[in-house]
Design a protein around this motif. Structure first.
Motif, PDB file in Angstrom:
ATOM      1  N   LYS A 154       0.643  -1.372  -0.120  1.00  0.00           N
ATOM      2  CA  LYS A 154       0.301   0.318   0.116  1.00  0.00           C
ATOM      3  C   LYS A 154       0.969   1.427  -0.053  1.00  0.00           C
ATOM      4  CE  LYS A 154      -3.337  -0.031   2.553  1.00  0.00           C
ATOM      5  NZ  LYS A 154      -4.482   0.816   4.065  1.00  0.00           N
ATOM      6  N   ARG A 200       2.388   1.811  -3.134  1.00  0.00           N
ATOM      7  CA  ARG A 200       1.576   2.195  -4.183  1.00  0.00           C
ATOM      8  C   ARG A 200       1.124   3.596  -4.249  1.00  0.00           C
ATOM      9  NH1 ARG A 200      -3.807   3.103  -3.580  1.00  0.00           N
ATOM     10  NH2 ARG A 200      -3.632   2.404  -1.331  1.00  0.00           N
ATOM     11  N   LEU A 201       0.847   4.086  -2.870  1.00  0.00           N
ATOM     12  CA  LEU A 201       1.393   5.605  -1.638  1.00  0.00           C
ATOM     13  C   LEU A 201       1.488   6.179  -2.793  1.00  0.00           C
ATOM     14  CD1 LEU A 201      -1.250   4.759   0.913  1.00  0.00           C
ATOM     15  CD2 LEU A 201      -1.845   6.222  -1.247  1.00  0.00           C
ATOM     16  N   ASN A 253       4.452   6.178  -4.901  1.00  0.00           N
ATOM     17  CA  ASN A 253       4.500   5.762  -6.759  1.00  0.00           C
ATOM     18  C   ASN A 253       3.229   7.272  -7.322  1.00  0.00           C
ATOM     19  OD1 ASN A 253       6.431   4.755  -8.219  1.00  0.00           O
ATOM     20  ND2 ASN A 253       4.728   2.318  -6.832  1.00  0.00           N
ATOM     21  N   GLU A 254       2.142   6.815  -6.763  1.00  0.00           N
ATOM     22  CA  GLU A 254       0.774   8.044  -6.883  1.00  0.00           C
ATOM     23  C   GLU A 254       0.953   9.461  -6.719  1.00  0.00           C
ATOM     24  OE1 GLU A 254      -2.504   5.950  -4.914  1.00  0.00           O
ATOM     25  OE2 GLU A 254      -2.849   4.376  -6.537  1.00  0.00           O
ATOM     26  N   ASN A 255       2.068   9.160  -5.602  1.00  0.00           N
ATOM     27  CA  ASN A 255       2.425  10.757  -5.490  1.00  0.00           C
ATOM     28  C   ASN A 255       4.239  11.407  -5.774  1.00  0.00           C
ATOM     29  OD1 ASN A 255       0.190  11.757  -3.701  1.00  0.00           O
ATOM     30  ND2 ASN A 255       0.041   9.941  -2.770  1.00  0.00           N
ATOM     31  N   ASN A 256       4.502  10.664  -7.415  1.00  0.00           N
ATOM     32  CA  ASN A 256       5.407  11.350  -7.935  1.00  0.00           C
ATOM     33  C   ASN A 256       6.892  10.525  -7.092  1.00  0.00           C
ATOM     34  OD1 ASN A 256       4.583  12.199 -10.089  1.00  0.00           O
ATOM     35  ND2 ASN A 256       4.042  14.452  -8.100  1.00  0.00           N
TER      36      ASN A 256
END
Length: 279
Positions: A220, A223-224, A226-229
């Motif tokens: 998790k 993933r977070l 990766n989703e926030n640069n």
């Protein structure tokens, strides 16, 4: 053939077809599966999984509808009508589920939602429900062990936290200081047995035991990131409330998980947060 189990799912063979549906083999005259609940292209000798219960005329009937619970299970259901004899609940089928007045705790009200357990009434053979669930649970002979994953249902609150029903069989305690998510009566969640005390009282934890949980939460966090640069402004100095609001985990779990990721050289700590290391 095996006896048909009322109040449960059965796999039955199609015996014959009639204008209003199909009769399924039960070793006697057959059980009707009404046409409206039969799938297209159902043929004689096909086998089909159906739920079996009694209709309003006390005849066994089959359906492909999915009830909210089967015999032996516990679920929250809404009261749709009340009589002197008892209350009727919506359990997802054409016929409502009866709760005798003697099986209610303090009287059910129209529109209210209650936790009930389904059982077979010995007098009628029909499926009925009882609100007196805790009396049917027992910790005398446990079927679980420490660190075992279990199915949990929130039964009621207590001074310690939440009284939970374990696998529809036992009672355990989920301590409030170890709960980091919103729970309501009737919620079904996954957890594991943290400790079994000498008197067979059970302490519970939500989620999965040990490093399996850490690995899940590691995914998790990656993933977070990766989703926030590749950067998140959270570290071991962040407020526990902020960590839970963003990650959905306790600060203890966050620190344990990020520490594991750091050892694996997947992240690095900065003065203001955590940074993903490019592989």
């Amino acid at each position: 053939m095996e006896t048909v189990k009322v109040g449960q799912f059965n796999t039955l063979r199609v015996n014959r077809k009639v204008e209003f549906g199909f009769y399924l083999e039960d070793g006697a005259e057959g059980i009707l599966l009404p046409k409206r609940f039969a799938p297209n292209h159902l043929n004689i000798d096909d086998e089909i999984e159906v739920f079996v219960y009694h209709d309003s005329d006390n005849r066994l009937i089959a359906t492909t509808q999915k009830p909210k619970a089967i015999v032996g299970e516990i679920a929250k259901m809404k009261v749709v009508s009340v009589t002197k004899q008892g209350a009727f609940l919506d359990w997802g089928l054409m016929k409502d589920l009866f709760v005798p007045a003697s099986k209610q705790v303090s009287g059910m009200r129209l529109g209210g939602e209650y936790l009930v357990m389904l059982y077979i009434d010995e007098m009628t053979g029909r499926v009925a429900a009882t609100e007196k669930v805790e009396n049917l649970m027992s910790n005398e002979e446990l079927t679980v062990k420490e660190m075992e994953s279990v199915d949990l249902l929130v039964y009621r609150t207590s001074e310690l936290g939440y009284v939970m029903i374990i696998n529809n069989k036992h009672i355990g305690i989920l301590h409030g200081n170890e709960v980091f998510q919103q729970l309501e009566i009737g919620d079904k969640v996954k957890g594991f047995v943290k400790k079994i005390r000498p008197d067979n009282k059970i302490d519970l934890i939500l989620g999965k035991p040990g490093y399996t949980k850490v690995e899940d939460e590691s995914a998790k966090i990656i993933r977070l990131l990766n989703e926030n640069n590749g950067y998140l402004p959270y570290n071991d100095k962040s407020d526990p409330t902020d960590i839970y609001a963003f990650f959905g985990m306790s600060k203890k779990s966050f620190k344990m998980t990020t520490g594991n990721l750091y050892k694996q050289k997947k992240i690095q700590f900065t003065q203001t947060g955590i940074q993903l290391i490019e592989q």
